[in-house]
Design a protein around this motif. Structure first.
Motif, short mmCIF file in Angstrom:
data_model
loop_
_atom_site.label_atom_id
_atom_site.label_comp_id
_atom_site.label_asym_id
_atom_site.label_seq_id
_atom_site.Cartn_x
_atom_site.Cartn_y
_atom_site.Cartn_z
N ILE A 309 0.86 -1.19 0.00
CA ILE A 309 0.00 0.00 0.00
C ILE A 309 0.89 1.24 0.00
O ILE A 309 1.73 1.41 0.89
CB ILE A 309 -0.94 0.01 1.23
CG1 ILE A 309 -1.77 -1.28 1.26
CG2 ILE A 309 -1.85 1.23 1.20
CD1 ILE A 309 -2.63 -1.43 2.50
N ALA A 432 -2.23 5.87 4.00
CA ALA A 432 -2.09 4.45 3.65
C ALA A 432 -2.69 3.55 4.73
O ALA A 432 -3.35 2.55 4.42
CB ALA A 432 -0.62 4.12 3.44
N VAL A 453 2.78 -1.67 4.29
CA VAL A 453 2.42 -0.26 4.15
C VAL A 453 3.71 0.53 3.97
O VAL A 453 4.64 0.39 4.78
CB VAL A 453 1.64 0.25 5.38
CG1 VAL A 453 1.49 1.77 5.33
CG2 VAL A 453 0.27 -0.42 5.45
#
Length: 505
Positions: A309, A432, A453
């Protein structure tokens, strides 16, 4: 599973066993080696077939279509656009790189991690053959960027998301506090080479910035002795971001416009002067940024996560990660790529709007329209007309990717909630994390999915936003995870009352 952290601990244990006498000998040799570090690099025997490695600029449209038009440019050329006005991409000779098998590349990259051998101690330049293979080690401008921590977010994953395999790639743990260092070392190194070849070709390097790019550019230019110029939108970046280019001696122009306005101006200036454009439309930077993706695979012992992400503003970074993962797959180091998620702030979300209208990535280009970005705490991604929109769409399509958004309250709450588990997140990482919370709630990302992330900057660069949040001074925001200091008198009873109230003693 052997991790880089374990290797570091073992190496620390070995250092602990060094005797005082051997330390003295080491100091002598270390001093001599330091004085000659670039000469040693120049004398190093290259890979036997390294002379066959090469890279060049080609139109990004060729990469999109998969068909080479024949248009190409040397990396030594000062060029930013193809003949039709499109973006360029750095294209590597993959057949030449494939002369060495995946086991060789994995072993080579792993052997260079954390060394002091110039320039391989850098997380970027440890992959030099995949970045700028024709660049002399002596031209490289590096601060040993990269090699950032892949943090197991155990408590946040378990308590907030019901996940046990959540990781945060701490790209903000870098020299200037953001992932922009990864790309800037590559761009400034190439500029350094061009200036040596033709001293009059480039007089300075300039960029438009929402803060982090200007910090990275000014630092690397200062290290190389190259003048730098930054165009900043007035009153739209943090104080910490503003002071970095000032401290590094850049010419700082504070302009009464937004990032998109600064971008228009810098493009006009660089078109008429020998000032080199350092924004992400210049694909050299993406070559450095893609190494973070390769690094993630290394840190997982070359296992591929399910999801990555990435906060998205100008959208170059999601393409850079895609490019890194794709190179590893094409050269056989891994057998698949992760699904990518682009997380945008709701106040600057042109890609999300297009994704939402198109009901997915298949027809996202037809639905895309630039927007006027509104103010967001995630100021580095406050961009309404991203340069790398086509790059991002390609990355999303090829990885079956997703686009998600986060409101101001959602991103600040997500950052604050994660901070309570030991992190210290910038607002962009909050975007995120908020996107992840939504995707978990909808069961798009499963509880056992290995998820990374990408944290793009250090939270200390955005301390003002945290102060406002924890003071509950943000208009129309509940700040549900705020933790303001408790004012007490200089009195033991008052102190004990505060402690008992907090911990229910």
């Amino acid at each position: 599973m052997r991790t880089l952290q374990q290797s570091t601990l073992r190496s620390g244990a070995r250092r602990a066993m060094v005797t005082p006498c051997s330390r003295s000998v080491q100091r002598v040799f270390a001093t001599a080696a330091h004085a000659d570090i670039r000469r040693e690099a120049m004398l190093r025997v290259p890979l036997e077939k390294a002379h066959t490695f090469n890279a060049k600029f080609v139109p990004f449209a060729d990469i999109q279509s998969g068909h080479m038009s024949g248009e190409s440019y040397s990396l030594d050329d000062v060029v930013y656009r193809s003949r039709d006005g499109g973006l360029l991409d750095v294209n590597h000779d993959m057949k030449a790189l494939a002369q060495y098998g995946p086991d060789y590349w994995r072993a080579l990259f792993d052997a260079r991690v954390g060394t002091t051998a110039w320039p391989f101690g850098s997380g970027v330049w440890s992959k030099k053959e995949w970045v700028l293979p024709g660049l002399s080690d002596d031209d490289i401008v590096s601060m040993f960027e990269g090699n950032s921590n892949l943090f197991w977010a155990e408590r946040f994953g378990k308590e907030a998301l019901g996940m046990m395999d959540l990781w945060v790639k701490q790209c903000g743990n870098s020299h200037t506090g953001s992932f922009k260092d990864l790309g800037m070392t590559v761009l400034v190194s190439q500029v350094n080479r061009i200036r040596k070849l033709n001293p009059r070709s480039i007089t300075a390097v300039g960029c438009a910035s929402t803060g982090d790019t200007s910090a990275a550019l000014s630092a690397y230019c200062a290290a190389a002795g190259i003048p730098s110029i930054v165009f900043l939108p007035a009153d739209k970046i943090s104080l910490a971001q503003l002071v970095q280019p000032i401290a590094n001696g850049a010419l700082v122009l504070s302009i009464d416009t937004d990032f998109d306005g600064c971008m228009r101006l810098i493009k006009q200036v660089t078109a008429e002067t020998p000032i080199y454009l350092a924004n992400s439309m210049n694909s050299l930077r993406l070559e450095g940024q893609k190494t973070a993706a390769i690094e993630i695979l290394q840190q997982f012992d070359w296992q591929v996560p399910d999801w990555v992400i990435i906060p998205g503003g100008n959208l170059g970074n999601i393409y850079a990660f895609y490019k890194g993962f794709k190179m590893c797959k094409e050269l056989g180091l891994v057998d698949k790529m992760p699904r990518l998620v682009c997380a945008q702030a709701q106040n600057a979300n042109p890609l999300y709007q297009a994704y939402h209208k198109a009901h997915g990535v298949a027809h996202i280009k037809e639905s895309y329209q630039a927007v006027k970005a509104k103010t967001t705490f995630a100021s580095a991604i406050q961009i309404g007309d991203p340069v790398s929109i086509d790059r991002a769409i390609m990355a999303l399509k090829d990885t079956n990717g997703i686009v998600e958004e986060a409101s101001e309250e959602e991103l600040m709450d997500a950052a604050a909630r994660a901070d309570r588990t030991g992190m210290f997140n910038c607002p962009h990482t909050g975007v995120a994390l908020a996107a992840l919370l939504k995707l978990r709630e909808r069961q798009v990302i499963g509880p056992n999915d290995r998820t990374v992330v990408v944290s793009t900057a250090h939270g200390l660069k955005f301390a003002q936003s945290k102060v406002a949040y924890h003071s509950k001074a943000v208009p129309n925001m509940a700040c549900q995870f705020a933790n303001p200091p408790v004012q007490v008198k200089e009195d033991l009873g008052a102190v004990m009352d505060a402690i008992k109230t907090k911990f229910s003693l």
